[in-house]
Design an enzyme around this catalytic site. Structure first.
Site, PDB file in Angstrom:
ATOM      1  N   LYS A  91       0.852  -1.188   0.000  1.00 53.77           N
ATOM      2  CA  LYS A  91       0.000   0.000   0.000  1.00 53.77           C
ATOM      3  C   LYS A  91       0.889   1.239   0.000  1.00 53.77           C
ATOM      4  CE  LYS A  91      -3.767   1.979   2.853  1.00 53.77           C
ATOM      5  NZ  LYS A  91      -4.579   1.723   4.069  1.00 53.77           N
TER       6      LYS A  91
ATOM      7  N   SER B 200      -9.371   1.592   3.499  1.00 51.59           N
ATOM      8  CA  SER B 200      -8.588   2.390   2.566  1.00 51.59           C
ATOM      9  C   SER B 200      -7.545   1.598   1.789  1.00 51.59           C
ATOM     10  CB  SER B 200      -7.870   3.509   3.330  1.00 51.59           C
ATOM     11  OG  SER B 200      -6.953   2.975   4.271  1.00 51.59           O
TER      12      SER B 200
ATOM     13  N   SER C  87      -9.848  -0.709   7.470  1.00 52.20           N
ATOM     14  CA  SER C  87      -9.157  -0.476   6.197  1.00 52.20           C
ATOM     15  C   SER C  87      -8.471  -1.698   5.603  1.00 52.20           C
ATOM     16  CB  SER C  87      -8.133   0.644   6.353  1.00 52.20           C
ATOM     17  OG  SER C  87      -8.777   1.880   6.368  1.00 52.20           O
TER      18      SER C  87
END
Length: 600
Positions: A211, A291, A315
């Site tokens: 990420k 996220s 997330s």
């Protein structure tokens, strides 16, 4: 969907080298043909939506032919935006899909010659040996000589280039690639050849995606924000551990900007740097979750052997569930947060996201290590190879709590629970305690107001390239060009700057939230002597976050619409191995995951 791979000549400007190009030709995608069952709670946002979705739309993507020396060109997305203008989920009524600042040619051109070395016949030979296989199975194949780590890496690059460079299949997932990854894979092959009997971690030679809020040397770490587009850093602690154990960092993936603590009600999976991440199970039909959106979509589409996400509250659990993969939110402190763009030092943690339970456990183990620079870190010692030892009939006799409300409302959850009961689990329905969560926004506000400046002032190499030093600086930077930098606004960032809560009040709020989270789970645990609690997706992620309890989600199946759903296992603080034993057993009882159509 059929794909035709054929050779074309591409003249690279300046170098004038003939390369092998991958050109895809296939029938138009029916991108808006599925309906969404429910809203998704991302981080702090819960949205209830209608289950009715407009009828299937024609593919509105306009073909765009790349110019000479280019792999990709922007396309007219107006038809796609119009098609989503009345989507039943308000935050899927996109303002834009493509990033206005990211040039995919810059991302994909450096490794293009390497991808061109793989013929379609070789790709097809490798496909059944890699797709749907676990890390131990892939390692066995490498050691038997079926293929090499270099082949494995090039295979995933081939898939990434095939899907992400075609505007009809792109998920806007990949925003950076490691230009040295093939050379690094060759070094792994050489090491294996030189010492074939040497004991190595299973993560050795496995391509992993990160990420893009996780510091990675040699690639920018942006958190999806234009303010950090040129942010160069050293490796985060967990990236050091991955490399130390032999993992290959393949690249960086898109995310909800600032880990979805920027705008209110905006699309999950959107960032100004990466654009709008899309769900392979229904592009523009289903939310990606966030996220860690790119980590979830990359795993679902088969872009790597594993991905790393981060979670504050939902997330990892949300995008894992939405993309039919496995995701673990560990107890805070099990994995270092050092070198990760923060929201909340109280709640933040990285975690693994993979296509199988086995791979998630391996990736989790590969990131473990005691980081003295993380103030809440602690040593973890579950014994050697704990991640490779599933217990036979692990579920037999275990006392599992299930939410009465979900048993009544969720047929997929109910049928899964019945399967576990038949397998020998003792199922105990309970009514969830009523626990106040007042002040959750305040907790995040004051944590981020303190934690983000610490990151900005200690992690950035070139402070002339990244000039922001506080949340207020970020807000001002964005306001200088709002149409480009914050098309959905920045209400949450502005709320951080405006928050006047005193330190004394903050500490009371923090304690109340942590106590409330523990109460939410401790009451049923103690009343019924439970081994674990079963939830759905990230419905109870906020409580697990403030209780600091590990939560592991695995594919549970699919709604009638085709939207994926996850079964989430919540255990006490240090019982991650128990969560994995449960997950192994459930995965064996009902292997629910199916690859998304068109991305098999």
């Amino acid at each position: 969907m059929d794909r035709l791979f054929k050779r074309v000549n591409l003249h690279m400007t300046g170098a004038r080298i003939l390369l092998l190009a991958i050109t895809l030709s296939f029938s138009a995608c029916n991108q808006f043909s599925k309906k969404s069952d429910s809203g998704t709670e991302e981080e702090i946002v819960t949205e209830e939506v209608s289950t009715d979705t407009p009828a299937a739309e024609e593919d509105t993507t306009q073909d765009a032919v790349p110019s000479e020396g280019m792999l990709w060109t922007r396309y007219d997305e107006s038809g796609e935006l119009e098609a989503n203008a009345e989507h039943p989920i308000a935050r899927m009524r996109y303002k834009l899909i493509q990033s206005k600042v990211l040039d995919k040619n810059e991302v994909f051109m450096p490794l293009y010659p390497e991808v061109g070395k793989m013929a379609q016949t070789e790709y097809e030979r490798l496909k059944p040996q890699i797709m749907g296989r676990t890390i131990p199975e892939v390692q066995s194949a490498v050691k038997s000589g079926a293929f090499s780590y270099e082949d494995l890496t090039r295979f995933f690059l081939y898939r990434i280039y095939a899907f992400e460079l075609d505007n009809r299949t792109t998920l806007n997932t990949i925003i950076a690639l490691n230009a040295d990854v093939i050379r690094e894979a060759k070094r792994k092959d050489s090491a294996l050849k030189a010492s074939p009997g040497m004991e190595r971690h299973p993560i050795f030679g496995m391509p992993i995606l990160l990420k893009d809020n996780i510091n990675t040397a040699g690639m920018h770490t942006t958190a999806g924000a234009i303010a950090l587009m040129n942010n160069q850093t050293d490796d985060a602690y967990i990236v050091e551990r991955l490399k130390e154990r032999g993992a290959l960092i393949l690249g960086k993936v898109n995310l909800s900007e600032w880990a979805y603590y920027m705008c209110s009600g905006c699309p999950v999976g959107y960032s100004a740097v990466g654009g709008q991440t899309l769900n392979p199970y229904g592009r523009r039909a289903f939310e990606t979750g966030g996220s860690s959106s790119g980590s979830g979509t990359a795993m679902a589409a088969g872009y790597a052997m594993g991905a790393v996400g981060t979670e504050t509250s939902g997330s990892i659990l949300s995008p894992s569930s939405q993309n039919s993969i496995v995701g673990l939110k560990p107890k805070v402190g099990m994995l270092s947060r050092n070198g990760i763009v923060p929201i909340s030092s109280t709640l933040d943690t990285p975690g693994p996201m993979t296509r199988s339970v086995t791979d998630a456990a391996i990736l989790m183990d590969a990131m473990l290590g005691y980081d003295i620079l993380d103030p809440v870190a602690f040593n973890v010692n579950w014994g050697a190879d704990w991640y490779l030892k599933p217990t036979p009939n692990a579920i037999g006799g275990l006392r599992l709590g299930v939410f009465e409300s979900l048993m009544e409302s969720d047929q997929l959850y109910r049928s899964t629970v019945e399967n576990l009961k038949k397998a020998g689990a003792k199922i105990i329905p309970f009514k969830a305690p009523e626990v106040e969560r007042e002040g959750f926004l305040t907790l995040l506000n004051l944590d981020m107001r303190k934690d983000l400046p610490e990151y900005l002032n200690t992690q950035i190499r070139d402070t002339t390239e990244v000039t922001v030093r506080s949340v207020a600086d970020v807000v001002a930077f964005n306001n200088a060009d709002p149409e480009l930098r914050i098309p959905y606004g920045q209400k949450l960032l502005e709320g951080i700057v405006a928050d006047t809560t005193s330190e004394e009040a903050f500490l009371k709020i923090r304690k109340a939230l942590l106590d409330g989270g523990r109460q939410f789970f401790d009451e049923p645990w103690e009343a019924h002597q439970l081994d674990g609690i079963l939830s759905v997706n990230n419905l109870h992620a906020g409580y697990a976050a403030t209780a600091r309890n590990p939560a592991l989600t695995i594919p549970m199946g699919y709604r009638e619409s085709g939207e994926p759903a996850g079964l989430t296992i919540i255990v006490r603080g240090f019982q991650v191995p128990l969560a994995f034993q449960l997950a192994y057993a459930i995965e064996a009882i009902q292997p629910a995951r199916k690859a998304p159509e068109g991305y098999e």
